[in-house]
Design an enzyme around this catalytic site. Structure first.
Site, PDB file in Angstrom:
ATOM      1  CE  LYS A 194      -5.242  60.339   7.940  1.00 51.70           C
ATOM      2  NZ  LYS A 194      -4.358  59.808   9.108  1.00 51.70           N
ATOM      3  NE  ARG A 247      -5.022  50.552  10.215  1.00 61.45           N
ATOM      4  CZ  ARG A 247      -5.054  51.075  11.587  1.00 61.45           C
ATOM      5  NH1 ARG A 247      -5.963  52.410  11.196  1.00 61.45           N
ATOM      6  NH2 ARG A 247      -5.077  50.733  12.676  1.00 61.45           N
ATOM      7  CG  ASP A 300      -3.809  46.990  11.991  1.00 63.82           C
ATOM      8  OD1 ASP A 300      -2.509  47.126  11.554  1.00 63.82           O
ATOM      9  OD2 ASP A 300      -3.823  47.520  12.094  1.00 63.82           O
ATOM     10  CG  HIS A 360       1.951  52.200  15.778  1.00 63.69           C
ATOM     11  ND1 HIS A 360       2.473  51.658  14.672  1.00 63.69           N
ATOM     12  CD2 HIS A 360       0.584  52.926  16.083  1.00 63.69           C
ATOM     13  CE1 HIS A 360       1.442  53.056  13.804  1.00 63.69           C
ATOM     14  NE2 HIS A 360       0.694  53.201  15.084  1.00 63.69           N
ATOM     15  CG  LEU A 361       5.525  55.170  20.719  1.00 63.78           C
ATOM     16  CD1 LEU A 361       6.576  55.817  21.471  1.00 63.78           C
ATOM     17  CD2 LEU A 361       4.332  54.332  22.357  1.00 63.78           C
ATOM     18  N   GLY A 362       1.275  56.806  18.420  1.00 59.96           N
ATOM     19  CA  GLY A 362       0.627  58.033  17.408  1.00 59.96           C
ATOM     20  C   GLY A 362      -0.267  58.092  18.605  1.00 59.96           C
ATOM     21  CG  LEU A 414       2.714  64.578  23.051  1.00 61.15           C
ATOM     22  CD1 LEU A 414       3.110  64.083  24.801  1.00 61.15           C
ATOM     23  CD2 LEU A 414       4.717  63.572  22.377  1.00 61.15           C
ATOM     24  NE  ARG A 415       1.279  68.058  17.030  1.00 62.72           N
ATOM     25  CZ  ARG A 415       1.338  67.619  15.520  1.00 62.72           C
ATOM     26  NH1 ARG A 415       1.602  68.247  14.978  1.00 62.72           N
ATOM     27  NH2 ARG A 415      -0.600  66.747  15.325  1.00 62.72           N
ATOM     28  CD  GLU A 469      -0.803  51.236   9.303  1.00 63.50           C
ATOM     29  OE1 GLU A 469      -1.120  50.747  10.408  1.00 63.50           O
ATOM     30  OE2 GLU A 469      -1.235  53.766   9.891  1.00 63.50           O
TER      31      GLU A 469
END
EC number: 2.7.2.1
Length: 405
Positions: free
Chosen positions: A14, A98, A155, A214-216, A290-291, A390
């Protein structure tokens, strides 16, 4: 000032370009003028490049086995066609990366040298899915952009302040001396969010006790007191702590030994299962998303229901641990893909902490809040939903690097 930011994952790249003008940084995060994303997992025989710039969105298939060519095509879109935003790649003044793991070597953003690259390589065993991708991104920029300065933003750096009693494992002390300790991750996101929280609350960061969730697909919490990380859920690797999308989080350490000793698993087998076939995905048998889990629950899938209940239980459990470290709480923050978008996760997590006087405003919680306080006016604990930035945090580090010369 043109700043290119690269955020490389194990199967994605990205990127975005910021154009900063003036002598000071803007108060609010600006929109990048160009975004480029590569997903190498879209199919077995090709990757997918997506470019967004000038109100245009373009998609292009890439050869799956040539990452250098893919990166080259992505950067070419900066100077060619409908997505052109600069005349020449030499206009890019600095590239920020990053980097997931910097160990104890790097506690702040660092200009990339051969020595820095070697350290990132040496730490691959501790971040096997991420550090190789970071190295590839760094070396690709060297090939395509020559001697442009490159900055590594780690990080792990934000958690370098962890007290030793928090960072150390209850193992032989000589192991600690060899670097076997808790490092923590998602530091760029945690640091950005607590600074943004202080802005939203209108209070000095050094006066606040905060828990950032931080929930990904990857998940971690940070307990932040006076702007300093004093506890976090990830440890030696990003596998420790919360139940995640496809990662197990913390388990009895005897389980991997049992599988290897008694059931013919290799260490690599166990690593694969714990990182890619566990968590929501492993328990539900449905997905790491999660969806998809919530859709399966609506269809009566009991394993999906169990996975969600486990996810919430462990989230509450670790919020409680962070709370104990802080000895109080001014605000609970939710961020990243799940934290920002799942009103149900926020509601279920907060429900357990009513004893603190925490009261959630249901209407605000369900209104797709962004950088907003969703607690009721009389709540004794504020609840914030913050869009993590970020890339902007990395761009700011790059700006400081160039302007401090």
């Amino acid at each position: 000032m043109k700043i290119l930011v690269l955020n490389a994952g194990s199967s994605t790249q990205k990127s975005c370009l910021y154009d900063l003008t003036g002598d000071t940084l803007p108060q609010a995060p600006p929109k990048p003028i160009w975004k480029g994303d590569i997903d190498w997992t879209i199919a077995t025989d090709h990757g997918l490049l997506e470019i967004k710039a000038n109100g245009v969105e373009k998609k292009l298939n890439l050869s799956a086995d040539d990452h250098l060519k893919g990166m080259s095509q992505m950067l070419d879109s900066l100077v060619q066609g409908e997505t052109k935003v600069i005349d020449d790649l030499s206009e890019i003044e600095i590239v920020g990366h990053r980097v997931v793991h910097g160990g104890l070597n790097y506690t702040q953003a660092t200009l990339i040298t051969q020595e820095v690259k070697q350290t990132i390589a040496d730490l691959i065993p501790l971040a096997p899915t991420h550090n190789p991708a970071h190295l590839e991104g760094i070396e690709t920029v060297e090939k395509l952009l020559g001697n442009v300065p490159q900055l590594a933003v780690f990080d792990t750096a934000f958690h370098s302040t962890l007290p030793l009693e928090v960072a150390a494992y209850p193992l032989p002390y000589e192991w600690l001396e060899k670097g076997l300790r808790r490092y923590g991750f998602h530091g760029i996101s945690h640091q950005y969010c607590v600074h943004r929280a202080a802005e939203l609350l209108g209070k000095p960061l050094n006066s606040l006790k905060l828990i950032n969730c931080h929930l990904g697909n990857g998940c971690s919490l940070a307990a932040v007191k006076d702007g300093i990380s004093i506890n976090t859920t990830m440890g030696f690797t990003p596998l420790e702590g919360l139940m995640m999308g496809s990662r197990s989080g913390s388990i009895d350490p005897e389980i991997p030994i049992f599988l290897i000793r008694d059931h013919g698993f290799t260490p690599e087998d166990v690593i694969t299962v714990l990182n890619k076939k566990s968590g929501l995905k492993g328990v539900s048998g449905v997905s790491s998303d999660l969806r998809a889990i919530q859709k399966a629950i609506q269809e009566g899938n009991e394993k999906a229901q169990l996975a969600f209940k486990m996810y919430i239980h462990r989230l509450r459990f670790y919020i409680g641990a962070m709370l104990a470290s802080l000895g109080g709480l001014d605000a609970l923050i939710f961020t990243a893909g799940v934290g920002e978008n799942s009103s149900e996760v926020r509601e279920q997590a907060c429900e357990a902490f009513g004893f603190l006087g925490l009261k959630l405003d249901q209407a605000k919680n369900e209104s797709r809040p962004v950088d907003e306080d969703i607690a009721t006016p009389d709540s004794k604990v504020r609840v914030l939903v913050i869009h993590t930035e970020e890339d902007w945090a990395i761009a700011k580090e790059c700006w400081h690097q160039l302007t401090q010369k």
